[in-house]
Design an enzyme around this catalytic site. Structure first.
Site, mmCIF file in Angstrom:
data_model
loop_
_atom_site.group_PDB
_atom_site.id
_atom_site.type_symbol
_atom_site.label_atom_id
_atom_site.label_comp_id
_atom_site.label_asym_id
_atom_site.label_seq_id
_atom_site.Cartn_x
_atom_site.Cartn_y
_atom_site.Cartn_z
ATOM 1 N N HIS A 433 42.063 37.603 18.298
ATOM 2 C CA HIS A 433 41.440 38.790 18.900
ATOM 3 C C HIS A 433 40.400 39.298 17.898
ATOM 4 O O HIS A 433 40.659 40.211 17.112
ATOM 5 C CB HIS A 433 42.491 39.860 19.186
ATOM 6 C CG HIS A 433 43.538 39.433 20.166
ATOM 7 N ND1 HIS A 433 43.242 39.129 21.478
ATOM 8 C CD2 HIS A 433 44.876 39.247 20.028
ATOM 9 C CE1 HIS A 433 44.354 38.788 22.109
ATOM 10 N NE2 HIS A 433 45.360 38.841 21.253
ATOM 11 N N THR A 459 45.429 30.856 20.019
ATOM 12 C CA THR A 459 46.288 31.101 21.179
ATOM 13 C C THR A 459 45.848 32.236 22.090
ATOM 14 O O THR A 459 46.261 32.284 23.250
ATOM 15 C CB THR A 459 47.719 31.409 20.706
ATOM 16 O OG1 THR A 459 47.672 32.495 19.760
ATOM 17 C CG2 THR A 459 48.351 30.188 20.064
ATOM 18 N N GLU A 460 45.010 33.168 21.597
ATOM 19 C CA GLU A 460 44.678 34.337 22.420
ATOM 20 C C GLU A 460 43.242 34.790 22.146
ATOM 21 O O GLU A 460 42.972 35.980 21.972
ATOM 22 C CB GLU A 460 45.655 35.489 22.146
ATOM 23 C CG GLU A 460 47.112 35.137 22.381
ATOM 24 C CD GLU A 460 48.063 36.311 22.149
ATOM 25 O OE1 GLU A 460 47.597 37.467 22.144
ATOM 26 O OE2 GLU A 460 49.272 36.061 21.971
ATOM 27 N N LEU A 461 42.318 33.871 22.139
ATOM 28 C CA LEU A 461 40.959 34.172 21.705
ATOM 29 C C LEU A 461 40.241 35.085 22.690
ATOM 30 O O LEU A 461 40.168 34.809 23.889
ATOM 31 C CB LEU A 461 40.173 32.868 21.537
ATOM 32 C CG LEU A 461 38.684 33.004 21.216
ATOM 33 C CD1 LEU A 461 38.469 33.777 19.919
ATOM 34 C CD2 LEU A 461 38.035 31.623 21.129
#
Length: 583
Positions: A433, A459-461
């Site tokens: 993030h 994993t959570e770009l």
């Protein structure tokens, strides 16, 4: 005007240090002044005490640009520092002006060395903060430094709002406990020139992700011998990349046909944003429902999209539902066991990955109530119930250089502790993030995680920038850094459509299906990272090409016009891949 001349003209201010290091001034303080209660003095550090960059410089590769190499050499410490002593609190330290106000929408790098004294043993967080005008903090960096040693600062900042341009800026250094001396050496603030870095990453991706391929093409005859097919038309199509790129999805988003279309067209994998989390599947104690999760997972199964299991538990207390927080220790342990049995057994064999206990660097809800071994128990029990999935740790800010709780070193220590407790850790999740990312800072974090030998997934770009061009630039930097890094084996975005994302101003596509600049950039990268080739088989019966690792389909058109197909894989390797193709 030639491109090189235009580039020089438009980027002349980039890379210049905005902190004048005039150590030969009368007091030797190089413009630094005390912030709060402390005294400053200039020092020449003993050469033996200086940090070493030998490993970094030795790691330079042949495809590093001269700009990259100069930047690495510039990190070698000079030995001239300013010491802040007699500090009365952790907010006391030193500050100095930046020579010019930062430009809007330009990313700046903060780099240098900070050291701490020996008055208090242990490691201490040293914060470097950039503040504009009335003291508004716009960014900076953090280093966690052992007592009596030096640490490297790597941070960044950007002023995004150009409605009211900053008139001036200052950089502040503080953080260790009262009484601990604080030292600053060679601090630099410079605007980032992304162009050399992007060139470097394109070359690095070619080296890390591609391979020369020789197809030896023959025609199988009726008597089971081979005959030459020289001159035959051949087409090679990549159907799958070895580095999957996926996204989180939501039940609400899947009601929008434009959402479904973009997902199906551009992504290889999926993860459920919320629908598998414990607070979603059992918001009220005893009322368990996996209906929404099942619906999304079934959809992905039908469309051939593997789904990552996110997440079984969440270590951060404010992400734990109230009824779980209200349990006593025995009740909580029973609830944990029930959650493990219920979820992992239900989806046995369906998830290639699990994120077992999310964000353990930032939360300790379960360890504070059930003891230090509970995290390891969660992993071990998951592996016992379903041995197939790779079990991941997953956390945020590891790549940012601005969070003392989430340094790469602390992440590696967490993994090492789990392994010492018998946990089969299968991978490291870097959420991503990001805010005003700088490529070499991201790469440095990935390098440090790679020493574990475990696969790394982004994993959570996501990025957040109201300006579309800034958003596209930020996303491109992280995508290219990840794709070019040999330790990274997959990239997951944390959403893609306006109105269906955790962060605002991050969308690749608007609700009406129109691509943003970031969306067009993303689609362009997907095309760039896909190899296709066509031509004719040469006189020796060979067809040569260089392609990205992954799965390919080859189509051969015979002189009679018949089209024949074969499938093959291009895996990692330094030597050319030679494959016999009998048709």
């Amino acid at each position: 005007m030639a491109f090189a001349e235009e580039e020089t003209k438009t980027t002349a201010h980039l890379g210049m240090n905005l902190i004048d290091s005039y150590y030969d001034s009368e007091d030797g303080l190089a413009g630094w002044a005390p912030s709060g209660s402390c005294t400053l003095s200039a020092h020449a550090e003993d050469h033996q005490a200086l940090p070493s960059l030998a490993a970094t410089l030795a790691a330079a590769t042949d495809d590093d640009s001269e700009d990259e190499l100069q930047q690495q050499r510039a990190r070698k410490p000079s030995g001239r520092c300013v010491l802040a002593a007699h500090r009365a609190s952790d907010t006391d330290g030193l500050f100095r002006a930046i020579s010019r106000a930062p430009r809007p929408k330009v990313t700046y790098r903060v780099a240098g060395w900070v050291g701490v004294g020996t008055a208090v043993e242990g490691s201490h967080a040293v914060h470097v903060e950039v503040r504009v005008d009335d003291g508004q903090r716009v960014g900076g960096g953090v280093a966690v430094v052992e007592s009596g040693k030096w640490g490297e600062i790597k941070g960044s900042f950007r002023v995004d709002d150009d409605d009211e341009l900053p008139r001036h800026a200052k950089v502040y250094v503080h953080g260790p406990p009262a009484g601990v001396d604080l030292k600053v050496m060679d601090l630099q603030v410079s605007a980032v020139n992304k162009i050399p870095r992007l060139r470097h990453l394109r070359k690095k991706a070619d080296r890390v992700r591609k391979r020369d391929v020789v197809l030896k093409v023959n025609r199988r005859t009726d008597d089971d011998t081979t005959a030459s097919v020289a001159g035959a038309h051949i087409q090679v199509i990549q159907v799958q990349n070895s580095v999957p790129i996926g996204t989180c999805i939501t039940k609400a988003g899947m009601q929008n046909p434009a959402y479904v279309d973009f997902f199906a067209k551009h992504f290889d994998w999926a993860v459920l944003e919320n629908e598998l989390k414990w607070y979603y599947t059992e918001a009220v104690q005893g009322q368990v429902s996996y209906a929404d999760a099942d619906e999304l997972i079934d959809f992905c199964d039908r469309h051939g999209k593997p789904v990552r299991g996110h997440c079984i538990f969440w270590a951060v207390e404010n992400s734990v539902q109230p009824w779980v927080r209200a349990l006593n220790a025995d009740q909580l342990r029973a609830a944990v066991e029930a959650r493990l049995r219920g979820l992992v057994s239900r989806y046995s064999g369906r998830f290639p990955h699990y994120e077992v206990n999310n964000e353990m660097l930032h939360g300790a809800f379960y360890t504070q109530r059930l003891g230090d071994d509970i995290n390891a128990h969660m992993f071990r029990e998951t592996a016992r119930i379903d041995p197939a999935p790779a079990l991941f740790v997953n956390d945020y800010n590891v790549e940012s250089g601005n969070d003392p709780n989430a340094t790469p070193e602390k992440y590696v220590a967490l993994v090492t502790d789990l392994q010492r407790r018998g946990v089969p850790v299968g991978g490291i999740g870097v959420q991503g993030h990001v805010t005003h990312p700088v490529g070499d800072i991201v790469c440095d974090a990935l390098d440090k995680l790679a020493v574990t030998g475990l696969p790394v997934w982004i994993t959570e770009l996501d990025v957040s920038a109201a300006d579309e061009s800034v958003r596209a630039d930020d996303l491109e930097i992280v995508l290219r850094e990840a794709y070019a890094h040999p330790a990274v084996e997959g990239i997951m975005l944390w959403g893609f459509m306006q109105g269906h994302m955790w962060r605002s101003h991050g969308q690749l596509v608007n609700t009406d299906g129109k691509y943003t600049q970031a969306g067009n950039m993303f689609a362009g990268l997907r095309r760039e990272w896909t190899s296709h080739a066509r031509g004719k088989v040469d006189g020796n019966g060979n067809f040569k090409f260089r392609g990205f690792h992954g799965t390919y389909q080859v189509l051969l058109t015979t002189p009679a016009g018949e089209v024949k197909k074969r499938t093959f894989d291009v895996n990692k390797g330094d030597a050319p891949l030679v494959l016999d193709m009998d048709f």
